[in-house]
Design an enzyme around this catalytic site. Structure first.
Site, PDB file in Angstrom:
ATOM      1  N   ASP A 179     -33.942   2.701 -23.108  1.00  0.00           N
ATOM      2  CA  ASP A 179     -33.873   4.206 -22.762  1.00  0.00           C
ATOM      3  C   ASP A 179     -34.963   4.804 -23.726  1.00  0.00           C
ATOM      4  OD1 ASP A 179     -33.341   6.870 -22.936  1.00  0.00           O
ATOM      5  OD2 ASP A 179     -31.432   6.688 -21.926  1.00  0.00           O
ATOM      6  N   HIS A 180     -36.067   5.144 -23.388  1.00  0.00           N
ATOM      7  CA  HIS A 180     -37.092   5.616 -24.438  1.00  0.00           C
ATOM      8  C   HIS A 180     -36.584   6.791 -25.248  1.00  0.00           C
ATOM      9  CE1 HIS A 180     -38.922   8.182 -21.415  1.00  0.00           C
ATOM     10  NE2 HIS A 180     -39.509   8.988 -22.355  1.00  0.00           N
ATOM     11  N   HIS A 242     -31.308   9.590 -20.278  1.00  0.00           N
ATOM     12  CA  HIS A 242     -31.942  10.348 -21.351  1.00  0.00           C
ATOM     13  C   HIS A 242     -31.055  11.417 -21.971  1.00  0.00           C
ATOM     14  CE1 HIS A 242     -35.470   7.935 -20.303  1.00  0.00           C
ATOM     15  NE2 HIS A 242     -36.053   8.967 -19.314  1.00  0.00           N
TER      16      HIS A 242
HETATM   17  C1  BG6 Z   1     -38.980   9.052 -17.555  1.00  0.00           C
HETATM   18  C2  BG6 Z   1     -38.807   9.527 -16.236  1.00  0.00           C
HETATM   19  O1  BG6 Z   1     -38.102   8.356 -18.039  1.00  0.00           O
HETATM   20  O2  BG6 Z   1     -38.964  10.227 -18.711  1.00  0.00           O
HETATM   21  C3  BG6 Z   1     -40.009  10.822 -15.984  1.00  0.00           C
HETATM   22  O3  BG6 Z   1     -38.848   8.590 -15.191  1.00  0.00           O
HETATM   23  C4  BG6 Z   1     -39.935  11.756 -17.101  1.00  0.00           C
HETATM   24  O4  BG6 Z   1     -39.772  11.526 -14.900  1.00  0.00           O
HETATM   25  C5  BG6 Z   1     -40.037  10.921 -18.518  1.00  0.00           C
HETATM   26  O5  BG6 Z   1     -41.348  12.571 -16.878  1.00  0.00           O
HETATM   27  C6  BG6 Z   1     -40.032  12.095 -19.556  1.00  0.00           C
HETATM   28  O6  BG6 Z   1     -40.390  11.471 -20.760  1.00  0.00           O
HETATM   29  P1  BG6 Z   1     -40.720  12.031 -22.003  1.00  0.00           P
HETATM   30  O7  BG6 Z   1     -40.757  11.184 -23.165  1.00  0.00           O
HETATM   31  O8  BG6 Z   1     -42.062  12.607 -21.657  1.00  0.00           O
HETATM   32  O9  BG6 Z   1     -39.924  13.493 -22.308  1.00  0.00           O
END
Ligand code: BG6
Length: 495
Positions: A179-180, A242
């Site tokens: 989960d980044h 997230h």
């Molecule tokens: C991804 C989603 O996991 O996270 C995207 O699939 C979203 O739709 C993105 O735009 C948002 O990530 P960050 O790091 O740009 O907030």
């Protein structure tokens, strides 16, 4: 922990994620000396590419996205290899055996292999099975780890089924569900802020906190991903993973020590305490929305239904707001308002802790509220808002702020991005920042009643692109006598 010599096998190597995120992350780790020299990257996908044509593609992406150049770039590219495999065909995986042998020999990586699943989710269960059929999952010869991209399942049932399948071939300690958001420096900083300061701990509970707001706003639409997004929606795409992970960081109990088990025990515990939603709660406490045409950043943009890959009658939500409650001693009675959406006025992710006001207003009826704003992105930092005397006659209070910006730290430029951090951790065998099976199930269990509501074509309200979502979301928080914060994307300058 040091990195051992290893081979990173990326399934889905011809996809967007590989050249936008994974290869750039590996390149940057290489550039700053975190990967060493004894690693190889084997791209795997159906397309018939050679090592050379794969290198050319990745080199172009690195020049485009990372402004890479020079000898460093050339050196990095020599570590890249490619093998075409029909990934849904078990027999075809035999092609991986000689390639992996050759790479392990060349780089002295003794069988240590990190598999990265960056394919369509329908292959997440298939790839482990096919790898196992060729003996590529056993740890007799080197460690084997597998990173699984989101979405991990589509609902509680499919998440459990997927877990069961992967667990046939990999033990839980080998599975890294990425989960980044957990790789973001400021999300981790939530823990350090909470657990390394005596100042906050006594206040971090129902006695002093009125409510918590968590916002994950994006100005972009669904871009080229309409097909994927329509089957997912804001709830599966952002909230279930997230934002619930961010909520867990805000609300979890302090772990006794920082390691993968104790951290993830606490995360799972708090997610299990989310107050289960009844069908009635979903109607009262959840607002779903879908954008229609409007203006974002002074540009007219189309509505969701006109986006490429989106069916004209789609009921998929591009916005969601929810009031959650946590049934434990720390949080009983404190609402957590969480919202996320595409085509909102700006890109901002932040957590706002709203403290209770003084018991009796001495100086003015509208005394400023005490707030702690934790800015996850952009302009990462922390802002404490409180009241001070307005200069001049009388005793009127005015809101002022004390701000900290990450960019002010001299070491800020060497921060790792989320993918860099998480890839490095997986290579080291540190699963602290990866979601464990029980936490993922708790998240799905919590959102399942909302999925059921959606499946019954529950109401999805329209909102104009470039606004803060449907007015119904304002009514949701108004029940608590509050309004949503409208963050601008940039923190106020220091006072
Ligand atoms: C991804 C989603 O996991 O996270 C995207 O699939 C979203 O739709 C993105 O735009 C948002 O990530 P960050 O790091 O740009 O907030």
């Amino acid at each position: 922990m040091n990195i051992e010599n290893s081979c990173i096998v990326i399934f889905g190597a011809s996809g967007d994620l590989t050249f936008r995120k994974l290869i750039p992350a590996l390149y940057n780790l290489f550039r700053v000396g975190r990967l060493g020299q004894h690693f190889s990257v084997l791209g795997v996908a159906r397309s018939e590419l050679t090592d050379d044509s794969f290198r050319t593609k990745m080199r172009d992406a690195l020049i485009k996205f990372e402004k890479a150049e020079g000898q460093e770039l050339e050196d990095f590219c020599t570590h890249l290899y490619y093998q075409a495999v029909n990934t849904s065909e078990a027999l075809d995986y035999a092609k991986l055996l000689p390639r992996l042998d050759e790479l392990h020999d060349k780089y002295g990586s003794c069988g240590n292999t990190l598999y990265y699943l960056s394919t369509p989710p329908s292959l997440y269960g298939v790839i482990p099975e096919c790898l196992a059929a060729h003996g590529l999952t056993t740890e007799e010869y080197g460690w084997k780890r597998i990173i699984v991209e989101k979405p991990f399942g589509y609902d509680i049932k499919t998440a459990k089924e997927l877990d069961e399948k992967i667990h046939h071939y990999f033990e839980e300690h080998q599975i890294y569900r990425i989960d980044h958001y957990l790789g973001k420096e400021t999300v981790q900083n939530l823990l350090v802020l909470r657990f390394s300061n005596g100042l906050f701990e006594p206040l971090w509970n129902r006695n002093f906190i009125d409510y918590v707001e968590i916002t994950g706003a994006e100005a972009i639409g669904v871009e080229e991903r309409g097909g994927y997004y329509d089957g997912s929606g804001a709830m599966r795409d952002m909230f279930q993973n997230h934002l619930l992970q961010v909520l867990a960081m805000v609300a979890m109990e302090p772990p006794a020590i920082i390691n993968a088990d104790s951290m993830r025990d606490e995360v799972a515990k708090v997610l299990h305490c989310l107050h289960p939603l009844t069908a009635e709660d979903v109607k009262n406490n959840v607002v779903l929305g879908q954008y229609v045409a409007g203006e974002v950043d002074d540009q007219m943009v189309v509505g969701y239904l006109a986006e490429k890959g989106v069916p004209a009658d789609s009921n998929t939500e591009t916005y969601m707001a929810i009031k959650c409650e946590i049934d434990n001693w720390r949080w009983a009675g404190v609402p957590f308002y969480v919202r996320t959406g595409k085509r909102l006025p700006t890109r901002v992710t932040e957590v706002v802790i709203h403290f209770k006001t003084t018991p009796h207003p001495v100086f003015s009826q509208n005394a400023p509220e005490n707030k702690l704003i934790i800015r996850v992105q952009p302009d990462e930092g922390i802002s404490m808002r409180f009241g001070l005397k307005k200069p001049g006659a009388g005793f009127e209070a005015k809101e002022v702020s004390m701000d900290f910006r990450y960019s002010d730290l001299s070491s800020a430029s060497s921060l790792l991005t989320a993918y860099e951090r998480l890839l490095l951790d997986a290579l080291k065998g540190d699963a602290t920042l990866f979601a464990r099976t029980d936490a993922v199930h708790a998240c799905w269990k919590f959102v399942q009643p909302i999925l059921d509501y959606k499946a019954g074509r529950g109401r999805v309200y329209e909102y104009e692109a470039g606004t803060w979502g449907p007015t119904e979301a304002d009514k949701l928080i108004a029940k608590h006598g509050k309004v949503w914060r409208k963050p601008s994307g940039v923190m106020k300058k220091k006072v």
